[in-house]
Design a protein around this motif. Structure first.
Motif, PDB file in Angstrom:
ATOM      1  N   LEU A   1      -1.110   0.475  12.734  1.00 43.12           N
ATOM      2  CA  LEU A   1      -0.622   0.481  11.359  1.00 43.12           C
ATOM      3  C   LEU A   1      -0.267   1.885  10.883  1.00 43.12           C
ATOM      4  CD1 LEU A   1      -0.030  -1.227   8.849  1.00 43.12           C
ATOM      5  CD2 LEU A   1      -2.402  -0.877   8.123  1.00 43.12           C
ATOM      6  N   HIS A   2      -1.050   2.885  11.277  1.00 35.56           N
ATOM      7  CA  HIS A   2      -0.753   4.243  10.805  1.00 35.56           C
ATOM      8  C   HIS A   2       0.606   4.706  11.322  1.00 35.56           C
ATOM      9  CE1 HIS A   2      -1.610   6.369  14.643  1.00 35.56           C
ATOM     10  NE2 HIS A   2      -2.544   5.448  14.813  1.00 35.56           N
ATOM     11  N   THR A   3       0.969   4.288  12.532  1.00 32.92           N
ATOM     12  CA  THR A   3       2.281   4.630  13.083  1.00 32.92           C
ATOM     13  C   THR A   3       3.381   3.900  12.318  1.00 32.92           C
ATOM     14  OG1 THR A   3       1.302   4.922  15.279  1.00 32.92           O
ATOM     15  CG2 THR A   3       3.696   4.672  15.171  1.00 32.92           C
ATOM     16  N   PHE A   4       3.136   2.628  11.999  1.00 30.73           N
ATOM     17  CA  PHE A   4       4.092   1.837  11.219  1.00 30.73           C
ATOM     18  C   PHE A   4       4.343   2.499   9.866  1.00 30.73           C
ATOM     19  CE2 PHE A   4       4.727  -1.457   7.955  1.00 30.73           C
ATOM     20  CZ  PHE A   4       5.898  -2.048   8.406  1.00 30.73           C
ATOM     21  N   PHE A   5       3.284   2.921   9.186  1.00 36.72           N
ATOM     22  CA  PHE A   5       3.419   3.565   7.881  1.00 36.72           C
ATOM     23  C   PHE A   5       4.268   4.835   7.995  1.00 36.72           C
ATOM     24  CE2 PHE A   5      -0.679   1.838   5.667  1.00 36.72           C
ATOM     25  CZ  PHE A   5       0.014   0.697   5.327  1.00 36.72           C
ATOM     26  N   LYS A   6       3.979   5.664   8.980  1.00 37.39           N
ATOM     27  CA  LYS A   6       4.719   6.917   9.116  1.00 37.39           C
ATOM     28  C   LYS A   6       6.175   6.672   9.466  1.00 37.39           C
ATOM     29  CE  LYS A   6       0.763   9.876  10.129  1.00 37.39           C
ATOM     30  NZ  LYS A   6       0.107  10.824  11.062  1.00 37.39           N
ATOM     31  N   ASP A   7       6.428   5.666  10.308  1.00 36.17           N
ATOM     32  CA  ASP A   7       7.812   5.320  10.643  1.00 36.17           C
ATOM     33  C   ASP A   7       8.570   4.820   9.420  1.00 36.17           C
ATOM     34  OD1 ASP A   7       7.342   6.028  13.259  1.00 36.17           O
ATOM     35  OD2 ASP A   7       7.121   3.960  13.996  1.00 36.17           O
ATOM     36  N   GLU A   8       7.888   4.016   8.587  1.00 39.12           N
ATOM     37  CA  GLU A   8       8.516   3.503   7.367  1.00 39.12           C
ATOM     38  C   GLU A   8       8.893   4.633   6.424  1.00 39.12           C
ATOM     39  OE1 GLU A   8       9.312   0.267   6.078  1.00 39.12           O
ATOM     40  OE2 GLU A   8       9.240  -0.112   8.223  1.00 39.12           O
TER      41      GLU A   8
ATOM     42  N   GLY B   1      -4.121  -7.802  14.745  1.00 35.81           N
ATOM     43  CA  GLY B   1      -3.757  -6.596  15.471  1.00 35.81           C
ATOM     44  C   GLY B   1      -4.943  -5.946  16.155  1.00 35.81           C
ATOM     45  N   PRO B   2      -4.709  -4.832  16.850  1.00 42.69           N
ATOM     46  CA  PRO B   2      -5.767  -4.207  17.656  1.00 42.69           C
ATOM     47  C   PRO B   2      -6.831  -3.469  16.854  1.00 42.69           C
ATOM     48  CG  PRO B   2      -3.763  -2.897  17.749  1.00 42.69           C
ATOM     49  CD  PRO B   2      -3.405  -4.158  17.016  1.00 42.69           C
ATOM     50  N   ASP B   3      -6.521  -3.111  15.589  1.00 39.20           N
ATOM     51  CA  ASP B   3      -7.455  -2.301  14.808  1.00 39.20           C
ATOM     52  C   ASP B   3      -8.016  -3.065  13.612  1.00 39.20           C
ATOM     53  OD1 ASP B   3      -6.996  -0.025  16.428  1.00 39.20           O
ATOM     54  OD2 ASP B   3      -5.147   0.389  15.308  1.00 39.20           O
ATOM     55  N   ILE B   4      -9.349  -3.149  13.531  1.00 31.66           N
ATOM     56  CA  ILE B   4     -10.012  -3.742  12.375  1.00 31.66           C
ATOM     57  C   ILE B   4     -10.212  -2.628  11.348  1.00 31.66           C
ATOM     58  CG2 ILE B   4     -12.093  -4.877  11.529  1.00 31.66           C
ATOM     59  CD1 ILE B   4     -12.378  -6.127  14.332  1.00 31.66           C
TER      60      ILE B   4
ATOM     61  N   PHE C   1       0.832  -1.197   0.000  1.00 32.20           N
ATOM     62  CA  PHE C   1       0.000   0.000   0.000  1.00 32.20           C
ATOM     63  C   PHE C   1       0.873   1.257   0.000  1.00 32.20           C
ATOM     64  CE2 PHE C   1      -3.080  -3.103   1.425  1.00 32.20           C
ATOM     65  CZ  PHE C   1      -4.281  -2.649   0.905  1.00 32.20           C
ATOM     66  N   LEU C   2       1.960   1.224   0.754  1.00 27.33           N
ATOM     67  CA  LEU C   2       2.877   2.364   0.774  1.00 27.33           C
ATOM     68  C   LEU C   2       3.511   2.588  -0.594  1.00 27.33           C
ATOM     69  CD1 LEU C   2       4.895   2.264   4.143  1.00 27.33           C
ATOM     70  CD2 LEU C   2       3.170   3.923   3.418  1.00 27.33           C
ATOM     71  N   ASP C   3       3.852   1.491  -1.270  1.00 29.57           N
ATOM     72  CA  ASP C   3       4.451   1.604  -2.600  1.00 29.57           C
ATOM     73  C   ASP C   3       3.486   2.275  -3.572  1.00 29.57           C
ATOM     74  OD1 ASP C   3       6.716   0.367  -1.665  1.00 29.57           O
ATOM     75  OD2 ASP C   3       6.176  -1.623  -2.411  1.00 29.57           O
ATOM     76  N   MET C   4       2.205   1.879  -3.516  1.00 32.87           N
ATOM     77  CA  MET C   4       1.199   2.516  -4.367  1.00 32.87           C
ATOM     78  C   MET C   4       1.023   3.981  -3.978  1.00 32.87           C
ATOM     79  SD  MET C   4      -1.980  -0.110  -5.137  1.00 32.87           S
ATOM     80  CE  MET C   4      -2.223  -0.737  -3.455  1.00 32.87           C
ATOM     81  N   ALA C   5       0.942   4.232  -2.680  1.00 31.56           N
ATOM     82  CA  ALA C   5       0.684   5.588  -2.198  1.00 31.56           C
ATOM     83  C   ALA C   5       1.803   6.551  -2.577  1.00 31.56           C
ATOM     84  CB  ALA C   5       0.508   5.560  -0.682  1.00 31.56           C
TER      85      ALA C   5
ATOM     86  N   GLU D   1      -9.533   2.359   4.386  1.00 29.31           N
ATOM     87  CA  GLU D   1      -8.856   3.040   5.499  1.00 29.31           C
ATOM     88  C   GLU D   1      -7.349   2.833   5.432  1.00 29.31           C
ATOM     89  OE1 GLU D   1     -12.348   2.965   8.938  1.00 29.31           O
ATOM     90  OE2 GLU D   1     -11.094   1.192   8.625  1.00 29.31           O
ATOM     91  N   ILE D   2      -6.927   1.626   5.060  1.00 29.64           N
ATOM     92  CA  ILE D   2      -5.492   1.356   4.941  1.00 29.64           C
ATOM     93  C   ILE D   2      -4.895   2.191   3.811  1.00 29.64           C
ATOM     94  CG2 ILE D   2      -3.774  -0.410   4.376  1.00 29.64           C
ATOM     95  CD1 ILE D   2      -5.586  -2.434   5.818  1.00 29.64           C
ATOM     96  N   GLY D   3      -5.635   2.288   2.710  1.00 30.53           N
ATOM     97  CA  GLY D   3      -5.175   3.124   1.610  1.00 30.53           C
ATOM     98  C   GLY D   3      -5.032   4.579   2.021  1.00 30.53           C
ATOM     99  N   GLU D   4      -6.008   5.072   2.768  1.00 31.50           N
ATOM    100  CA  GLU D   4      -5.960   6.456   3.243  1.00 31.50           C
ATOM    101  C   GLU D   4      -4.754   6.669   4.170  1.00 31.50           C
ATOM    102  OE1 GLU D   4      -9.731   7.150   5.056  1.00 31.50           O
ATOM    103  OE2 GLU D   4     -10.839   6.983   3.162  1.00 31.50           O
ATOM    104  N   MET D   5      -4.497   5.704   5.056  1.00 28.18           N
ATOM    105  CA  MET D   5      -3.341   5.798   5.957  1.00 28.18           C
ATOM    106  C   MET D   5      -2.032   5.859   5.175  1.00 28.18           C
ATOM    107  SD  MET D   5      -4.209   3.050   8.959  1.00 28.18           S
ATOM    108  CE  MET D   5      -5.619   3.228  10.040  1.00 28.18           C
ATOM    109  N   ALA D   6      -1.932   5.038   4.134  1.00 28.62           N
ATOM    110  CA  ALA D   6      -0.716   4.995   3.334  1.00 28.62           C
ATOM    111  C   ALA D   6      -0.492   6.320   2.612  1.00 28.62           C
ATOM    112  CB  ALA D   6      -0.783   3.841   2.339  1.00 28.62           C
TER     113      ALA D   6
END
Length: 289
Positions: free
Chosen positions: A278-285, A207-210, A161-165, A215-220
């Motif tokens: 996941l949103h924290t993971f994306f930003k850290d990446e 994980g803790p968030d469903i 998702f990050l690669d696409m984003a 939503e994952i796309g938006e986060m990325a």
């Protein structure tokens, strides 16, 4: 969380995404452990009095002889997402793990913990799951105590998702409302060590968030500070792609794509665990690039 000095855990796949977190947890928890890897240099920093680093290749059974002596629990994260080096899913996810299981049985190991994936029994027709579930069968019939861990996708898998984003647009099949809850490797490592005390069971965990795919796309996109642009493609394209890939491409090419396209088509929700978001993971990446 700890075990007594009379017990020893052997970890296979210690240099992989999940294996790295388990190895770290074993060290921090002061476990007696053996970490096996093809490239031991990657693990040297973890070696200490209670942790031994051993060079071995699970695809080569002769390198495993005697490796399980004194071991009470084996944890295997061995598996491949993308076939490489002329090795197939059957070579690694099944046969390599079977090599390790055979050594464990010879040495009198009490417990074998294996990491497969959510709904593996349901998707045995997929190349990746065909090999994993064949090994699950072998573990269950081995006579050893076992725990099968079935995570609902890793955070590391979400990098697509990050690669696409990064290119400014997310492409999804259908309406993008399919839900699932991937888990961070650090959280999953805790589950794997807790499983040492479980017996003859399967643990499905996420994980803790469903989250929906939207939503994952938006986060990325947000991680790259891009405007929200998500394109929804007709689902027939996904089905056609799977059919075409199986017909015209090698399993090396279609295996991971078939896996991704199949599991992303419907909800896969697992019991929630952990604290990593996941949103924290994306930003850290993104910040690490």
């Amino acid at each position: 969380m700890n075990i007594t000095n009379t017990q020893t855990v052997l970890l296979a796949g210690a240099t992989g995404y999940l294996g790295g977190y388990i190895a770290k947890a074993l060290v921090e928890g002061k476990y007696n452990a053996k970490l096996i890897a093809r490239s031991v240099q990657k693990l040297q920093a973890l070696e200490q009095q209670t942790v031994k680093i051993i060079k071995a290749e699970v695809t080569q059974p002769e390198t495993l002889k005697g490796i399980c002596e004194g071991v009470t629990t084996v944890i295997s994260t061995v598996g491949i997402t993308r076939q490489k080096e002329d090795l197939t899913y059957m070579d690694v996810d099944y046969q390599a793990n079977l090599n390790l299981l055979n050594e464990a049985k010879k040495a009198g190991v009490k417990k074998f913990i294996y990491i497969s994936a959510i709904n593996g029994h349901k998707y045995r027709h997929l190349k990746i799951f065909e090999a994993k579930e064949k090994f699950v069968d072998a573990v269950k019939n081995s006579g050893l105590d076992y725990t099968i861990i079935r995570p609902n996708g890793f955070f590391s898998d979400m990098k697509d998702f990050l690669d696409m984003a990064k290119r400014g647009k997310i492409y999804l099949f259908g309406n993008g409302e399919q839900k699932f809850n991937p888990i961070h490797g650090e959280d999953l490592a805790i589950v794997c060590l807790q499983a040492i005390n479980a017996k003859n069971t399967e643990i499905v965990v996420g994980g803790p968030d469903i989250l929906t795919l939207n939503e994952i796309g938006e986060m990325a996109l947000d991680a790259w500070q891009k405007p929200i642009k998500i394109m929804h493609l007709p689902d027939w394209i996904r089905r056609f792609a799977i059919s075409s890939l199986r017909t015209f491409a090698s399993s090396k090419v279609y295996g991971p794509i078939e896996f991704f396209l199949t599991l992303m088509a419907e909800d896969n929700i697992a019991p929630r665990f952990g604290t990593k978001r996941l949103h924290t993971f994306f930003k850290d990446e993104v910040s690490s690039l």
